[in-house]
Design a protein around this motif. Structure first.
Motif, PDB file in Angstrom:
ATOM      1  N   GLU A  65      32.742  49.394  44.956  1.00  0.00           N
ATOM      2  CA  GLU A  65      32.188  48.341  44.107  1.00  0.00           C
ATOM      3  C   GLU A  65      33.316  47.670  43.331  1.00  0.00           C
ATOM      4  O   GLU A  65      34.125  48.341  42.691  1.00  0.00           O
ATOM      5  N   THR A  66      33.372  46.339  43.408  1.00  0.00           N
ATOM      6  CA  THR A  66      34.369  45.595  42.651  1.00  0.00           C
ATOM      7  C   THR A  66      33.813  45.252  41.276  1.00  0.00           C
ATOM      8  O   THR A  66      32.768  44.609  41.160  1.00  0.00           O
ATOM      9  N   LYS A  67      34.505  45.696  40.258  1.00  0.00           N
ATOM     10  CA  LYS A  67      34.072  45.428  38.898  1.00  0.00           C
ATOM     11  C   LYS A  67      34.272  43.949  38.562  1.00  0.00           C
ATOM     12  O   LYS A  67      35.138  43.285  39.128  1.00  0.00           O
ATOM     13  N   PRO A  68      33.471  43.406  37.636  1.00  0.00           N
ATOM     14  CA  PRO A  68      33.637  41.992  37.268  1.00  0.00           C
ATOM     15  C   PRO A  68      35.016  41.723  36.681  1.00  0.00           C
ATOM     16  O   PRO A  68      35.616  42.586  36.032  1.00  0.00           O
ATOM     17  N   GLY A  69      35.511  40.525  36.904  1.00  0.00           N
ATOM     18  CA  GLY A  69      36.781  40.118  36.336  1.00  0.00           C
ATOM     19  C   GLY A  69      36.608  39.566  34.931  1.00  0.00           C
ATOM     20  O   GLY A  69      35.578  39.764  34.276  1.00  0.00           O
ATOM     21  N   ASN A 435      49.990  45.832  41.771  1.00  0.00           N
ATOM     22  CA  ASN A 435      48.823  44.943  41.834  1.00  0.00           C
ATOM     23  C   ASN A 435      48.101  44.772  40.501  1.00  0.00           C
ATOM     24  O   ASN A 435      47.028  44.161  40.467  1.00  0.00           O
ATOM     25  N   MET A 436      48.661  45.281  39.419  1.00  0.00           N
ATOM     26  CA  MET A 436      48.054  45.022  38.114  1.00  0.00           C
ATOM     27  C   MET A 436      48.273  43.569  37.701  1.00  0.00           C
ATOM     28  O   MET A 436      47.432  42.962  37.057  1.00  0.00           O
ATOM     29  N   GLY A 437      49.421  43.018  38.069  1.00  0.00           N
ATOM     30  CA  GLY A 437      49.735  41.633  37.751  1.00  0.00           C
ATOM     31  C   GLY A 437      50.422  41.479  36.409  1.00  0.00           C
ATOM     32  O   GLY A 437      50.170  42.244  35.474  1.00  0.00           O
ATOM     33  N   SER A 438      51.306  40.496  36.316  1.00  0.00           N
ATOM     34  CA  SER A 438      52.045  40.233  35.083  1.00  0.00           C
ATOM     35  C   SER A 438      52.244  38.740  34.900  1.00  0.00           C
ATOM     36  O   SER A 438      52.206  37.964  35.859  1.00  0.00           O
ATOM     37  N   ALA A 460      47.154  45.861  30.594  1.00  0.00           N
ATOM     38  CA  ALA A 460      47.189  46.924  29.586  1.00  0.00           C
ATOM     39  C   ALA A 460      47.459  46.377  28.190  1.00  0.00           C
ATOM     40  O   ALA A 460      47.014  46.962  27.191  1.00  0.00           O
ATOM     41  N   ASP A 461      48.168  45.247  28.093  1.00  0.00           N
ATOM     42  CA  ASP A 461      48.462  44.665  26.782  1.00  0.00           C
ATOM     43  C   ASP A 461      47.213  44.130  26.098  1.00  0.00           C
ATOM     44  O   ASP A 461      47.219  43.881  24.889  1.00  0.00           O
ATOM     45  N   PHE A 462      46.152  43.945  26.874  1.00  0.00           N
ATOM     46  CA  PHE A 462      44.899  43.433  26.321  1.00  0.00           C
ATOM     47  C   PHE A 462      43.793  44.487  26.360  1.00  0.00           C
ATOM     48  O   PHE A 462      42.619  44.175  26.163  1.00  0.00           O
ATOM     49  N   GLY A 463      44.174  45.735  26.631  1.00  0.00           N
ATOM     50  CA  GLY A 463      43.195  46.814  26.671  1.00  0.00           C
ATOM     51  C   GLY A 463      42.280  46.770  27.876  1.00  0.00           C
ATOM     52  O   GLY A 463      41.176  47.326  27.843  1.00  0.00           O
ATOM     53  N   LEU A 464      42.725  46.140  28.962  1.00  0.00           N
ATOM     54  CA  LEU A 464      41.876  45.957  30.146  1.00  0.00           C
ATOM     55  C   LEU A 464      42.288  46.956  31.224  1.00  0.00           C
ATOM     56  O   LEU A 464      42.953  46.621  32.201  1.00  0.00           O
ATOM     57  N   LYS A 465      41.890  48.190  31.063  1.00  0.00           N
ATOM     58  CA  LYS A 465      42.301  49.240  31.986  1.00  0.00           C
ATOM     59  C   LYS A 465      41.575  49.174  33.323  1.00  0.00           C
ATOM     60  O   LYS A 465      42.014  49.787  34.296  1.00  0.00           O
ATOM     61  N   ASP A 466      40.452  48.444  33.379  1.00  0.00           N
ATOM     62  CA  ASP A 466      39.692  48.361  34.629  1.00  0.00           C
ATOM     63  C   ASP A 466      39.912  47.029  35.336  1.00  0.00           C
ATOM     64  O   ASP A 466      39.109  46.614  36.160  1.00  0.00           O
ATOM     65  N   LYS A 467      41.028  46.342  35.015  1.00  0.00           N
ATOM     66  CA  LYS A 467      41.300  45.039  35.607  1.00  0.00           C
ATOM     67  C   LYS A 467      42.623  45.071  36.367  1.00  0.00           C
ATOM     68  O   LYS A 467      43.480  45.927  36.147  1.00  0.00           O
ATOM     69  N   ARG A 468      42.772  44.089  37.289  1.00  0.00           N
ATOM     70  CA  ARG A 468      43.977  43.995  38.099  1.00  0.00           C
ATOM     71  C   ARG A 468      44.254  42.518  38.400  1.00  0.00           C
ATOM     72  O   ARG A 468      43.456  41.647  38.092  1.00  0.00           O
TER      73      ARG A 468
END
Length: 476
Positions: A65-69, A435-438, A460-468
């Protein structure tokens, strides 16, 4: 302090790209970054006089399952961007329908209240003194029933010169494409009446009858009359027998209705800025891919600069073509595709718009798809390689290292984030850091871009641990 800005200043140059899948539904690809001169706020969502930055981030795939962006908006200030001053727009934001966060992005002061608003798909998130908040979904006029909903490309401009922002949207399917201009303005409940379609049948003329594979829209003033014009760009659903085309539609007091388009150079990414400081916006068009047409291969990997004039692009100074073989390009000779992305902005405050070219697939040594960015200077004689600059993740002062498939430079934009009169360069590598992206922000100075002092942001700088894939799309 609130700085009231006109829709033209708030959203001069805004663009989106749409792709169509095999199901006929338009699938967003990315938004070419807005191009503007430094010094005045453009994407100023909180009205404090500083440009802000909106960056898309995708959701992680967990157990099939792909989590929402989400869209991360970071607010500018006297010291530039600060990750602590942010708004995260996600599926929990009021007024955001399910599944609409992947739509193309643009911005402009749609309700004419002095604050820039964020637009994506068929949703507006409203600007205010505290930043962006509250979404309003709106119906796109004449959206076909076989479409998945949402606009495939967007641009905001003042196409009739009345000082109010209008929204141009590509809607429909590959077999039934259309571009509508929502000319009546918006309220917090949605668009007012006053919509017309662009007369663009020639743009989508296609021997196979299948319409465009992708469409992008870019708005800006190319004729110096302070009325926004529109560039419509297309890629085609054929066996590479047509290059990606761009068509110019000139704004007027009557808007874009019944305007006959004029073909300009080919390419799939576009930006507008005044390179030679003659008062006319100039059009930079990048094409990193190869195409066949009329039995011949087009020039793959190049940027065409078409200069503006009172009659539009191409009727003034002769076009300039920048390719891998152009003498004097900064850095080692390019080996990968050239011109994944382009942006225009005045990085040193001399008034001339400079051109940034991003090459996300450029190798560094034996490292494939590491990426790079070059900067070419604007001048009274047009674009010049003199004083050009070259950046990779190996450039001293830029955080990180060149790693396979980081794709540094795949997306970029130029905007003045600290209001010092010099555009700063935001470079995205959506596959950086596994693939986390910067995103990297290189400050503009009187000498040009400076690697020292570059800051880097990731999920990670925005507290988004479930995002990529932070940086897959950006505007600012």
């Amino acid at each position: 302090m609130r700085h009231r800005i006109s829709p033209i200043a708030a959203a001069v140059l805004l663009a989106g790209i749409a792709g169509c899948s095999g199901t006929d539904a338009p699938t967003p690809v990315h938004t070419p970054p807005a191009a503007k001169a430094a010094g005045g706020p453009r994407a100023d969502f909180n009205g404090d006089g500083y440009n802000d930055l909106a960056v898309r981030v995708n959701g992680l795939r967990v157990e099939l399952e792909t989590k929402p962006g989400a869209i991360v908006v970071t607010y500018g200030g006297k010291d530039g961007l600060d990750a602590a001053r942010r708004t995260v727009i996600d599926q929990d934001t009021d007024g955001i329908p399910d599944g609409h966060l992947d739509g193309v992005m643009t911005y402009g002061d749609l309700d004419n209240d002095g604050y820039t608003d964020l637009v994506f798909s068929d949703v507006v998130v409203w600007g205010g003194a505290d930043g962006l908040s509250g979404g309003t979904a709106f119906d796109l006029p004449g959206q076909p029933s076989d479409s998945s909903g949402g606009a495939g490309a967007l641009a905001v401009g003042d196409f009739n010169g009345d000082g109010k922002a209008e929204l141009a949207a590509f809607i429909g399917t590959k077999k039934n494409p259309r571009i509508s201009v929502l000319a009546g303005g918006f309220t917090r409940k949605g668009p007012r009446s006053g919509t017309y379609d662009l007369a663009f049948s020639s743009v989508f003329a296609n021997a196979g009858g299948l319409g465009p594979l992708e469409t992008h829209l870019t708005a800006g003033d190319l004729t110096g009359d302070h009325i926004s014009d529109l560039i419509v760009g297309t890629r085609w659903y054929t066996d590479n027998d047509k290059p990606p085309g761009n068509t110019f539609f000139q704004g007027s007091r009557q808007g874009l209705a019944d305007v006959e388009g004029k073909d300009v150079a080919a390419g799939h990414v576009t930006a507008i800025g005044d390179i030679d400081l003659d008062g006319y916006g100039d059009l930079a068009i990048g094409d990193s891919s190869s195409h066949q047409f009329d039995g011949q291969e087009s020039r793959a990997g190049f940027v065409t600069v078409t200069y503006g004039s009172k009659d539009g692009p191409g009727d003034g100074r002769p076009d300039q073509v920048i390719s891998k073989d152009t003498p004097g390009l900064p850095g080692p000779p390019p080996r990968g595709p050239f011109a994944d992305s382009v942006a225009l902005g005045d990085v040193n405050g001399d008034g001339f718009a400079d051109l940034a070219i991003g090459d996300g697939a450029e190798p560094f040594g034996t490292t494939i798809n590491a990426g790079r960015v070059i900067l070419l200077r604007g001048s009274a004689k047009g674009l010049t390689t003199a004083g050009g600059q070259y950046f990779t993740q190996e450039t001293p002062g830029i955080p990180g290292d060149s790693v396979e498939r980081d794709r540094f430079g795949e997306r970029l934009t130029l905007s003045d984030l600290n209001n010092d009169g010099k555009a700063d360069l935001t470079v995205c590598g959506p596959e950086d850091d596994r693939n986390m992206g910067s995103a990297w922000i290189l400050p503009g100075t009187a000498e040009g871009l400076r690697a020292t002092g570059t800051v880097r942001f990731g999920p990670a700088d925005f507290g988004l641990k479930d995002k990529r894939a932070y940086g897959g799309d950006l505007i600012g």
